[in-house]
Design a protein around this motif. Structure first.
Motif, PDB file in Angstrom:
ATOM      1  N   LEU A 152       0.843  -1.195   0.112  1.00 31.87           N
ATOM      2  CA  LEU A 152       0.012   0.122  -0.133  1.00 31.87           C
ATOM      3  C   LEU A 152       0.992   1.324  -0.038  1.00 31.87           C
ATOM      4  O   LEU A 152       0.585   2.315  -0.739  1.00 31.87           O
ATOM      5  CB  LEU A 152      -0.997   0.013   1.137  1.00 31.87           C
ATOM      6  CG  LEU A 152      -1.890   1.154   1.368  1.00 31.87           C
ATOM      7  CD1 LEU A 152      -2.644   1.303   0.073  1.00 31.87           C
ATOM      8  CD2 LEU A 152      -2.804   0.987   2.259  1.00 31.87           C
ATOM      9  N   LYS A 155       2.004   1.696  -3.462  1.00 31.47           N
ATOM     10  CA  LYS A 155       1.192   2.183  -4.359  1.00 31.47           C
ATOM     11  C   LYS A 155       0.772   3.873  -4.093  1.00 31.47           C
ATOM     12  O   LYS A 155       0.506   4.309  -5.145  1.00 31.47           O
ATOM     13  CB  LYS A 155      -0.134   1.364  -4.027  1.00 31.47           C
ATOM     14  CG  LYS A 155      -1.370   1.414  -4.995  1.00 31.47           C
ATOM     15  CD  LYS A 155      -1.104   1.030  -6.374  1.00 31.47           C
ATOM     16  CE  LYS A 155      -2.270   1.221  -7.287  1.00 31.47           C
ATOM     17  NZ  LYS A 155      -1.907   0.753  -8.617  1.00 31.47           N
ATOM     18  N   ASP A 226     -10.540   5.168   0.125  1.00 31.94           N
ATOM     19  CA  ASP A 226      -9.495   4.980  -0.915  1.00 31.94           C
ATOM     20  C   ASP A 226      -9.091   3.447  -1.064  1.00 31.94           C
ATOM     21  O   ASP A 226      -8.417   3.205  -2.126  1.00 31.94           O
ATOM     22  CB  ASP A 226      -8.302   5.923  -0.416  1.00 31.94           C
ATOM     23  CG  ASP A 226      -8.650   7.304  -0.462  1.00 31.94           C
ATOM     24  OD1 ASP A 226      -9.128   7.962  -1.338  1.00 31.94           O
ATOM     25  OD2 ASP A 226      -8.392   7.900   0.750  1.00 31.94           O
ATOM     26  N   VAL A 227      -9.060   2.698   0.054  1.00 31.06           N
ATOM     27  CA  VAL A 227      -8.655   1.507  -0.011  1.00 31.06           C
ATOM     28  C   VAL A 227      -9.339   0.288   0.745  1.00 31.06           C
ATOM     29  O   VAL A 227      -9.903   0.930   2.049  1.00 31.06           O
ATOM     30  CB  VAL A 227      -7.085   1.417   0.803  1.00 31.06           C
ATOM     31  CG1 VAL A 227      -6.278  -0.113   0.838  1.00 31.06           C
ATOM     32  CG2 VAL A 227      -6.090   2.441   0.122  1.00 31.06           C
ATOM     33  N   GLY A 251     -10.068  -1.286  -7.798  1.00 30.46           N
ATOM     34  CA  GLY A 251      -8.763  -1.258  -8.590  1.00 30.46           C
ATOM     35  C   GLY A 251      -8.462   0.149  -9.129  1.00 30.46           C
ATOM     36  O   GLY A 251      -7.027   0.400  -9.340  1.00 30.46           O
ATOM     37  N   LYS A 252      -9.341   0.952  -9.123  1.00 34.78           N
ATOM     38  CA  LYS A 252      -9.036   2.299 -10.030  1.00 34.78           C
ATOM     39  C   LYS A 252      -9.485   3.313  -8.937  1.00 34.78           C
ATOM     40  O   LYS A 252      -8.704   4.017  -8.472  1.00 34.78           O
ATOM     41  CB  LYS A 252      -9.643   2.575 -11.178  1.00 34.78           C
ATOM     42  CG  LYS A 252      -9.166   1.595 -12.258  1.00 34.78           C
ATOM     43  CD  LYS A 252      -9.248   2.000 -13.789  1.00 34.78           C
ATOM     44  CE  LYS A 252      -8.472   1.170 -14.552  1.00 34.78           C
ATOM     45  NZ  LYS A 252      -8.670  -0.152 -14.649  1.00 34.78           N
ATOM     46  N   ILE A 255      -8.354   1.157  -4.173  1.00 31.44           N
ATOM     47  CA  ILE A 255      -7.515   0.350  -4.081  1.00 31.44           C
ATOM     48  C   ILE A 255      -7.731  -0.823  -3.481  1.00 31.44           C
ATOM     49  O   ILE A 255      -8.403  -0.915  -2.138  1.00 31.44           O
ATOM     50  CB  ILE A 255      -6.079   0.769  -3.442  1.00 31.44           C
ATOM     51  CG1 ILE A 255      -5.650   2.024  -4.453  1.00 31.44           C
ATOM     52  CG2 ILE A 255      -4.966  -0.322  -3.497  1.00 31.44           C
ATOM     53  CD1 ILE A 255      -4.409   2.742  -3.418  1.00 31.44           C
ATOM     54  N   ASN A 275      -5.811  -5.125  -6.555  1.00 30.72           N
ATOM     55  CA  ASN A 275      -4.440  -4.296  -7.136  1.00 30.72           C
ATOM     56  C   ASN A 275      -3.471  -5.411  -6.536  1.00 30.72           C
ATOM     57  O   ASN A 275      -2.245  -5.296  -7.060  1.00 30.72           O
ATOM     58  CB  ASN A 275      -4.285  -2.824  -6.509  1.00 30.72           C
ATOM     59  CG  ASN A 275      -5.357  -2.230  -6.795  1.00 30.72           C
ATOM     60  OD1 ASN A 275      -6.677  -1.979  -6.372  1.00 30.72           O
ATOM     61  ND2 ASN A 275      -5.248  -1.281  -8.077  1.00 30.72           N
ATOM     62  N   CYS A 276      -3.677  -5.967  -5.323  1.00 31.16           N
ATOM     63  CA  CYS A 276      -2.593  -6.905  -4.787  1.00 31.16           C
ATOM     64  C   CYS A 276      -3.391  -7.964  -4.126  1.00 31.16           C
ATOM     65  O   CYS A 276      -4.324  -7.909  -3.278  1.00 31.16           O
ATOM     66  CB  CYS A 276      -2.036  -5.827  -3.793  1.00 31.16           C
ATOM     67  SG  CYS A 276      -0.682  -6.764  -2.916  1.00 31.16           S
ATOM     68  N   SER A 313       0.754  -8.721  -7.576  1.00 27.40           N
ATOM     69  CA  SER A 313       0.233  -7.044  -7.646  1.00 27.40           C
ATOM     70  C   SER A 313       0.338  -6.755  -8.966  1.00 27.40           C
ATOM     71  O   SER A 313       1.011  -7.305  -9.952  1.00 27.40           O
ATOM     72  CB  SER A 313       0.806  -6.478  -6.648  1.00 27.40           C
ATOM     73  OG  SER A 313       1.986  -6.049  -7.098  1.00 27.40           O
ATOM     74  N   ASP A 314      -0.395  -5.446  -9.283  1.00 27.92           N
ATOM     75  CA  ASP A 314      -0.205  -4.715 -10.343  1.00 27.92           C
ATOM     76  C   ASP A 314       0.977  -4.220 -10.674  1.00 27.92           C
ATOM     77  O   ASP A 314       1.230  -3.461 -11.644  1.00 27.92           O
ATOM     78  CB  ASP A 314      -1.353  -3.767 -10.364  1.00 27.92           C
ATOM     79  CG  ASP A 314      -1.155  -2.733  -9.286  1.00 27.92           C
ATOM     80  OD1 ASP A 314      -0.353  -2.855  -8.449  1.00 27.92           O
ATOM     81  OD2 ASP A 314      -2.431  -1.829  -9.181  1.00 27.92           O
TER      82      ASP A 314
END
Ligand code: AHR
Length: 326
Positions: A152, A155, A226-227, A251-252, A255, A275-276, A313-314
């Protein structure tokens, strides 16, 4: 399907025991194994759990070990009853995945009095009950939480975020993975002033609870989120449609960080909606069988066996991730 497998395994174990009690020794490991292992599984709450059970069944067969497998359907009292049955049955080794950390001392003393070694698989128990067991074979959950937190931070850096609001959907309250994943994650982000945890909520490792928790979190915090840090893939998979229904793109816009690394979550990671995913491998069967054989032979065993785990992850080319097998 899984229930049938468990039922079949218990039935098989019954046949096995009858064979051991009453039939002549034919010297073949399938009907007369050198070692009888009683294993109490938590239940069927996740693809991870089902993968773990299948792996233990397969490895028992590979090693010619007789397996008495019982499914506790998510209840500690069922696990305690199963362990008592294993003791009455005089199995050589008892293994179990404790649903929560506390409350095992009486039944473990009974196993100790019967001279049957006990192996913890996947999850741990509290320190004061631990000397009643021989060892733990399972993931380093604290490290998993740390890896999630470190991802995180990377990211947030890559997106240039100045403020990061996190919601956490946790696993079963008072279970080792819940407590240690949370502790590892919180420790990893503690020094980063951008991070704020809006709320942690118990999703019990279940897909349905993941969805419920996400609905509540979206109703309460809406676009402030946000996450999402979710303690397992099952809850993550439950949460994603709720996020989409609320008009956000997982994912956008939000997160998404998950733990386990089952095939379904990896597929979603490849689509960009997660994302992860921090790996938690359910493949503990080989180490369990080798440990059980050593215990039967009166040999020393390692106090803790942690499998190697990685982060998907991405940040990587996700098309290269090999099939997961669970
Ligand atoms: O104890 C391991 C956890 O239990 C896994 O992360 C989860 O999916 C399972 O139910």
């Amino acid at each position: 399907m899984f229930r049938k497998r468990i039922a079949a395994a218990v039935f098989f174990a019954g046949l096995l025991a009858m064979g051991m009690a009453g039939c002549e020794n034919k010297g073949d490991t399938a009907s007369d194994p050198e070692l009888l292992l009683g294993f109490s599984q938590i239940g069927t709450e996740s693809a991870w759990r089902i993968g773990n059970t299948v792996d233990i069944e397969e490895q028992a067969a590979n090693y010619g070990i007789g397996l008495m497998l019982e499914n506790a359907n998510q209840k500690q009292e069922n696990q305690i009853d199963a362990i008592r049955r294993f003791i009455a049955y005089k199995v050589d080794v008892i293994a179990f995945s404790p649903i929560v950390e506390e409350g095992w001392d009486n039944v473990l003393k009974e196993a100790q009095d019967a001279g049957i070694p006990v192996v913890l698989v996947d999850r741990d128990i509290s320190e004061n009950e631990k000397d009643l067991t021989t060892c733990l074979i399972g993931a380093d959950f604290y490290k998993e939480g740390v890896m999630a937190g470190e991802y995180l931070i990377r990211k947030a850096d890559s997106l240039g975020l100045e403020q990061v609001n996190i919601v956490e959907i946790t696993g079963t309250e008072n279970s080792t993975p819940m407590m240690q994943r949370q502790a590892g994650f919180m420790d990893a982000i503690a020094g980063d002033e951008r991070m704020t945890v809006l709320e942690s909520i118990d999703g019990d490792f279940l897909k349905s609870r993941g969805a419920e928790c996400m609905r509540y979190l979206l109703d309460t915090y809406g676009e402030d989120i946000d996450v999402v840090f979710s303690h397992n893939d099952e809850m993550t998979i439950g949460a994603l449609p709720e996020i989409e229904r609320a008009g956000f793109e997982p994912g956008k816009d939000i997160i998404i960080i998950s733990i386990d690394g089952g095939q379904e979550a990896i597929n979603v990671l490849k689509q960009g909606k997660i994302n992860c995913v921090v790996e938690c491998t359910p493949k503990l069967g080989k180490a369990l069988m080798e440990t059980a054989l050593k215990l039967k032979a009166g040999q020393e065993v390692d106090a803790v066996i942690h499998p190697e785990e990685q982060v998907f992850s991405d940040e990587q080319d996700t098309s290269l991730i090999a099939p997961r097998g669970y």
